[in-house]
Design a protein around this motif. Structure first.
Motif, mmCIF file in Angstrom:
data_model
loop_
_atom_site.group_PDB
_atom_site.id
_atom_site.type_symbol
_atom_site.label_atom_id
_atom_site.label_comp_id
_atom_site.label_asym_id
_atom_site.label_seq_id
_atom_site.Cartn_x
_atom_site.Cartn_y
_atom_site.Cartn_z
ATOM 1 N N VAL A 109 -6.197 -3.135 -6.173
ATOM 2 C CA VAL A 109 -5.795 -2.925 -7.565
ATOM 3 C C VAL A 109 -5.017 -4.168 -7.980
ATOM 4 C CG1 VAL A 109 -4.663 -1.385 -9.205
ATOM 5 C CG2 VAL A 109 -5.565 -0.470 -7.045
ATOM 6 N N GLN B 278 -14.382 -8.248 -3.050
ATOM 7 C CA GLN B 278 -15.597 -7.440 -3.173
ATOM 8 C C GLN B 278 -15.378 -6.154 -3.959
ATOM 9 O OE1 GLN B 278 -17.259 -6.785 0.738
ATOM 10 N NE2 GLN B 278 -16.778 -8.852 1.413
ATOM 11 N N ASN B 279 -14.232 -5.526 -3.763
ATOM 12 C CA ASN B 279 -13.992 -4.201 -4.334
ATOM 13 C C ASN B 279 -12.619 -4.178 -4.985
ATOM 14 O OD1 ASN B 279 -13.932 -1.518 -4.972
ATOM 15 N ND2 ASN B 279 -13.734 -0.779 -2.863
ATOM 16 N N TYR B 280 -12.580 -4.308 -6.297
ATOM 17 C CA TYR B 280 -11.283 -4.315 -6.963
ATOM 18 C C TYR B 280 -11.404 -3.758 -8.375
ATOM 19 C CZ TYR B 280 -12.990 -8.447 -9.480
ATOM 20 O OH TYR B 280 -13.717 -9.301 -10.273
ATOM 21 N N ILE B 281 -10.270 -3.294 -8.876
ATOM 22 C CA ILE B 281 -10.150 -2.963 -10.291
ATOM 23 C C ILE B 281 -8.985 -3.786 -10.828
ATOM 24 C CG2 ILE B 281 -11.041 -0.627 -9.966
ATOM 25 C CD1 ILE B 281 -8.169 0.381 -10.368
ATOM 26 N N GLN C 133 -12.403 -5.932 2.410
ATOM 27 C CA GLN C 133 -13.273 -4.764 2.280
ATOM 28 C C GLN C 133 -12.547 -3.577 1.639
ATOM 29 O OE1 GLN C 133 -14.592 -4.166 6.309
ATOM 30 N NE2 GLN C 133 -16.057 -5.877 6.246
ATOM 31 N N GLU C 134 -11.218 -3.665 1.546
ATOM 32 C CA GLU C 134 -10.434 -2.577 0.969
ATOM 33 C C GLU C 134 -10.508 -2.609 -0.554
ATOM 34 O OE1 GLU C 134 -8.201 0.559 0.207
ATOM 35 O OE2 GLU C 134 -8.840 0.018 2.242
ATOM 36 N N ARG C 135 -10.347 -1.462 -1.193
ATOM 37 C CA ARG C 135 -10.257 -1.422 -2.655
ATOM 38 C C ARG C 135 -8.889 -1.981 -3.060
ATOM 39 N NH1 ARG C 135 -11.564 4.083 -5.095
ATOM 40 N NH2 ARG C 135 -9.751 4.708 -3.877
ATOM 41 N N TYR D 149 -4.413 4.967 -3.909
ATOM 42 C CA TYR D 149 -5.695 4.644 -4.510
ATOM 43 C C TYR D 149 -6.287 3.362 -3.928
ATOM 44 C CZ TYR D 149 -9.271 4.104 -8.093
ATOM 45 O OH TYR D 149 -10.481 3.977 -8.749
ATOM 46 N N GLY D 150 -5.469 2.534 -3.321
ATOM 47 C CA GLY D 150 -5.912 1.278 -2.736
ATOM 48 C C GLY D 150 -4.705 0.433 -2.373
ATOM 49 N N SER E 115 -2.653 -3.580 -2.972
ATOM 50 C CA SER E 115 -2.484 -4.575 -4.027
ATOM 51 C C SER E 115 -1.649 -5.734 -3.532
ATOM 52 C CB SER E 115 -1.812 -3.944 -5.253
ATOM 53 O OG SER E 115 -1.730 -4.884 -6.311
ATOM 54 N N SER F 122 0.855 -1.184 0.000
ATOM 55 C CA SER F 122 0.000 0.000 0.000
ATOM 56 C C SER F 122 0.891 1.234 0.000
ATOM 57 C CB SER F 122 -0.906 0.012 1.234
ATOM 58 O OG SER F 122 -0.151 0.318 2.398
#
Length: 317
Positions: A196, A220-223, A192-194, A239-240, A242, A173
């Motif tokens: 990448v 749950q929350n990823y790009i 729960q974290e975004r 931004y998140g 990884s 991070s």
């Protein structure tokens, strides 16, 4: 006396199976449509069975045809390999080598390998296809590339693998991210974290997803992105978080632009290998390339011993 099959008839038949069209087959082989039709008909007469049927303009392959196609592909590829090896010996270093590798390998590993390879074979024509492991394995099976550098898949026996090294995907991070301020991170907080992450179709993404399933959690929350450099830049601007290979972010961790978040005993490990088709007999050029890959990996082990774990290299099918 051994009864053989005409290789030109086999080539016409295999090409017809692949194209599904007499017209397209004739175009690809620079022959007339009538010549293709006669080749297939003569092959059927020679083998005393029907290989294809026609319904209007559509071509259908019979069961006998499907069985022959499997064997014929192997025969034609062996003939192609034999020609390549003979030409390779006659024209030392002037052959062709078709490579496939992930974007990660292309960026971080291949430059050193290709520099040494070019010193050995300066006249060799190289082509490199960047793709993720599933696509590369398919291309190896179809003989579209000679050698690929891949993340080693599970339960794959239809290609030959030569292990290179293993690495670990670590949680990273920004230094100002809340994760970097905590001593211990719970898996539920990570879920729960975004995040990448690298391409969803890659084995790397599958390993991360499997890691969460093993901990009874889901992503749950990823790009997803196809570039490690782009992922690192997003992490730097907070931004998140990884999961990245330790050797890819070693420089950023050392200069403090990215923070490594310890996960205790929980680990996500990958194995990297070179791979080629099971039935392939390696040429001198290909053997040299594989040897240089293993040599470069050995140097990486010396330079980054604490970052990446490299096993002894052994061949396996």
């Amino acid at each position: 006396m051994i009864e053989t099959i005409d290789s030109r008839q086999l080539l016409a038949f295999c090409t017809l199976v692949q194209t599904g069209s007499f017209t397209e087959t004739a175009r690809l082989l620079n022959l007339t449509q009538s010549a293709i039709s006669h080749s297939v008909k003569n092959l059927e007469e020679d083998l005393r069975c029907q290989l294809v049927t026609r319904t209007g303009r559509r071509i259908h392959i019979t069961e006998d045809g499907e069985e022959l196609y499997k064997d014929a592909q192997a025969i034609l590829h062996q003939m192609e390999d034999a020609r390549s090896r003979i030409q390779d010996r006659a024209n030392w270093g002037r052959g062709k080598l078709r490579l496939g590798a992930s974007t990660t390998a292309c960026q971080f590993m291949l430059p050193n390998v290709l520099r040494e390879f070019n010193e050995c074979f300066p006249d060799c024509l190289l082509s490199i296809i960047p793709a993720d492991t599933p696509q590369l394995l398919d291309m190896v099976r179809r003989h579209e590339i000679d050698i690929a550098i891949v993340v080693e898949p599970n339960n794959t026996n239809d290609v030959r693998l030569r292990p290179l090294f293993s690495d670990e995907l670590i949680l990273v991070s920004s230094p100002i991210h809340p994760f970097a301020q905590k001593g211990t991170i719970k898996m539920v907080d990570i879920a729960q974290e975004r995040l990448v992450l690298y391409n969803k179709g890659s084995l790397t993404f599958n390993l991360v997803e499997q890691f969460f399933r093993q901990n009874k959690l889901t992503l749950q929350n990823y790009i997803e992105l196809g570039s490690m450099e782009a992922i690192k830049e997003l992490i730097k601007i907070n931004y998140g978080a990884s999961f990245l290979a330790s050797w890819i972010v070693e420089k950023e961790i050392n200069n403090g632009s990215i923070a490594h978040i310890p996960l205790g005993k929980r680990k996500i490990e990958r194995r990297w290998s070179t791979c080629y088709a099971n039935e392939k007999k390696l040429s001198i050029t290909e053997e040299t390339f594989l040897g240089i890959c293993e040599s470069v990996v050995s140097t990486m082990r010396s330079d980054q011993g604490k970052v990446t774990s490299f096993p002894a290299s052994t061949s396996k099918s």
